[in-house]
Design an enzyme around this catalytic site. Sequence first.
Site, PDB file in Angstrom:
ATOM      1  N   ASP A  74      -7.873  60.197 -39.570  1.00  0.00           N
ATOM      2  CA  ASP A  74      -7.672  60.265 -41.017  1.00  0.00           C
ATOM      3  C   ASP A  74      -6.377  61.047 -41.150  1.00  0.00           C
ATOM      4  O   ASP A  74      -6.351  62.262 -40.933  1.00  0.00           O
ATOM      5  CB  ASP A  74      -8.818  61.017 -41.717  1.00  0.00           C
ATOM      6  CG  ASP A  74      -8.626  61.012 -43.223  1.00  0.00           C
ATOM      7  OD1 ASP A  74      -7.491  61.281 -43.658  1.00  0.00           O
ATOM      8  OD2 ASP A  74      -9.573  60.722 -43.958  1.00  0.00           O
ATOM      9  N   HIS A  75      -5.283  60.350 -41.471  1.00  0.00           N
ATOM     10  CA  HIS A  75      -3.982  61.027 -41.327  1.00  0.00           C
ATOM     11  C   HIS A  75      -3.831  62.204 -42.281  1.00  0.00           C
ATOM     12  O   HIS A  75      -2.998  63.076 -42.054  1.00  0.00           O
ATOM     13  CB  HIS A  75      -2.819  60.025 -41.441  1.00  0.00           C
ATOM     14  CG  HIS A  75      -2.468  59.602 -42.827  1.00  0.00           C
ATOM     15  ND1 HIS A  75      -3.146  58.637 -43.514  1.00  0.00           N
ATOM     16  CD2 HIS A  75      -1.495  60.031 -43.665  1.00  0.00           C
ATOM     17  CE1 HIS A  75      -2.601  58.473 -44.702  1.00  0.00           C
ATOM     18  NE2 HIS A  75      -1.600  59.312 -44.833  1.00  0.00           N
ATOM     19  N   HIS A  93      -9.778  60.115 -47.209  1.00  0.00           N
ATOM     20  CA  HIS A  93      -8.806  61.202 -47.397  1.00  0.00           C
ATOM     21  C   HIS A  93      -9.305  62.274 -48.378  1.00  0.00           C
ATOM     22  O   HIS A  93      -9.240  63.465 -48.107  1.00  0.00           O
ATOM     23  CB  HIS A  93      -7.472  60.658 -47.918  1.00  0.00           C
ATOM     24  CG  HIS A  93      -6.879  59.579 -47.066  1.00  0.00           C
ATOM     25  ND1 HIS A  93      -6.973  59.576 -45.700  1.00  0.00           N
ATOM     26  CD2 HIS A  93      -6.170  58.462 -47.380  1.00  0.00           C
ATOM     27  CE1 HIS A  93      -6.341  58.514 -45.215  1.00  0.00           C
ATOM     28  NE2 HIS A  93      -5.850  57.820 -46.218  1.00  0.00           N
TER      29      HIS A  93
HETATM   30  C1  BG6 Z   1      -3.460  55.135 -46.720  1.00  0.00           C
HETATM   31  C2  BG6 Z   1      -3.925  54.203 -47.804  1.00  0.00           C
HETATM   32  O1  BG6 Z   1      -4.526  55.472 -45.889  1.00  0.00           O
HETATM   33  O2  BG6 Z   1      -2.931  56.316 -47.325  1.00  0.00           O
HETATM   34  C3  BG6 Z   1      -2.771  53.860 -48.728  1.00  0.00           C
HETATM   35  O3  BG6 Z   1      -4.422  53.017 -47.209  1.00  0.00           O
HETATM   36  C4  BG6 Z   1      -2.144  55.113 -49.284  1.00  0.00           C
HETATM   37  O4  BG6 Z   1      -3.221  53.053 -49.816  1.00  0.00           O
HETATM   38  C5  BG6 Z   1      -1.795  56.080 -48.154  1.00  0.00           C
HETATM   39  O5  BG6 Z   1      -0.959  54.742 -49.984  1.00  0.00           O
HETATM   40  C6  BG6 Z   1      -1.341  57.417 -48.720  1.00  0.00           C
HETATM   41  O6  BG6 Z   1      -0.863  58.220 -47.674  1.00  0.00           O
HETATM   42  P1  BG6 Z   1       0.249  59.319 -47.952  1.00  0.00           P
HETATM   43  O7  BG6 Z   1       0.379  60.031 -46.653  1.00  0.00           O
HETATM   44  O8  BG6 Z   1       1.494  58.562 -48.352  1.00  0.00           O
HETATM   45  O9  BG6 Z   1      -0.259  60.169 -49.056  1.00  0.00           O
END
Ligand code: BG6
Length: 483
Positions: A177-178, A240
Amino acid sequence: MVSRVIPVDVFDLVIFGGTGDLARRKILPGLYRRFVAGQMTSDSRIIGAARGELSDDAFRKLVAESIDEFVPKDRRDEAMITEFLSRLHYVAIDAKGEGGWDALKNMMRDGVVRAFYFSVAPALFGDIALRLKSHGVADDAARIVVEKPFGRDLATAKALNATLAQHFHETQIYRIDHYLGKETVQNLMAVRFANILFEPLWKAEYVDHVQITVAETVSVDGRGAYYDKSGAMRDMVQNHMMQLLCLIAMEPPYHFDPDAVRDEKLKVIRALDPVPQQDIVRGQYLAGGGQGGYLEHCENPASTTESYIALKVHVSNWRWKGTPFYLRTGKRLRARASEIAITFREPPHSIFDDAKGWRENVLVIRLQPDEGMNLMVMIKEPGPGGMRLMQVPLDMSFAGVLGDEAEDIPDAYERLIMDVIRGNQTLFMRGDEVEAAWAWTDPIIEGWNATGAKPQGYDAGSSGPEDALMLMHRDGRRWREIR
Ligand code: BG6
Ligand code: NDP
């Protein structure tokens, strides 16, 4: 301030889907940055794998182009790029066939960390896990990295967990989960558990409510077909935002250790109340600013999928009973802004006559952009005159503290891949955690499917649907401005 870079052990990292969008945009440019930083040492190797028949040189050319496109110019160094590319190899493999696996096995070295990144469609995860084992490519110490989405409901997540468990032990599985790799998200734990200041106030007795916002300006144009099967609840909230909520609400773990942290997060997820439909607002962005609306972008004029969601969530435990958590996320909003705001209650008694000037204390943890923290406190308005109150921010921007080094903070993917090599699962989701998150999410989605309720349209560039404002207003509260 000088940050320390500790090189990780020598590794062979195989990226299945090494020619795909995620690999090109995030994984490979990120590895280049870790190479330049000295964290990936020059005896480590990266092996791209996909169906396309490519030579090593053709793969290197593709990666060179990715670095050109996704690493800022002032961070590119020709000599370093050449050196990094020489660490790259490619093998043609179809996850569903038997060809190429033995060649891959022969490429793997003994005595180095073996890691396998599944940057392919989730439908292929089982095939790859099976063949890594049946062809003897992965040993018992190997690690696999699994991308989101991890299932689309509880049943599919359970099935996926069961499939992976046939071939790999839980300690070998790294579910990404980045958001957990973001600098400020980890700082959330440092702020809570490395300071005595906040923890005594971190409970319903002193916290009025918590707002978690992940606002995006981007549309779903170009990925509408995928997104329409998902929607904001599955795409952002189940993973997230759930992780952010857990880090705010969890009890202190006994140690900063993978299972200790994940046990505490799991308890939070299990303590979440079901959310009634009246506490949920869903929206779809309308056409505007020269761009189409959601219904055009998802190529389904009858779609009822939400590109925005706001919901009021209760954590039913001793610490949080009586403190609502308001979550909202959406596409095509006014600004790209992600933050967590913890609003404290009023002091029990005011000794000042200036009731008008009084505002609540708010701790704002800003994830992006301008990572940092702000604590809104009351002071006396400077100058002569009576005792008038005003609110000011105690401002801590990380860019300010780190100076030029802020540029070198690893992005989420870089940090997480290095953690895989180190064998540290703290920032990865455990199987039971993912399942618990789906167990909470499923009835919410079933609830609106049962009513057939349609999302409310909202203007592109706005703060979201009108009803989302009402969700707060009716509780006598207001969303913070998105900016
Ligand atoms: C991804 C989603 O996991 O996270 C995207 O699939 C979203 O829809 C993105 O735009 C958001 O990541 P960050 O790091 O740009 O906030
Ligand atoms: P892409 O469609 O861009 O790339 C897919 C990759 O998989 C290609 O390299 C493709 O190459 C390879 N591939 C496809 N079929 C097979 C097969 N049968 N055997 C071996 N390789 C195969 O996908 P993304 O990079 O966008 O996404 C990859 C994963 O990451 C997905 O699970 C996605 O949900 C997830 N993800 C992606 C994000 C993103 O920003 N792109 C963000 C978060 C998660 P070839 O056709 O030559 O085989």
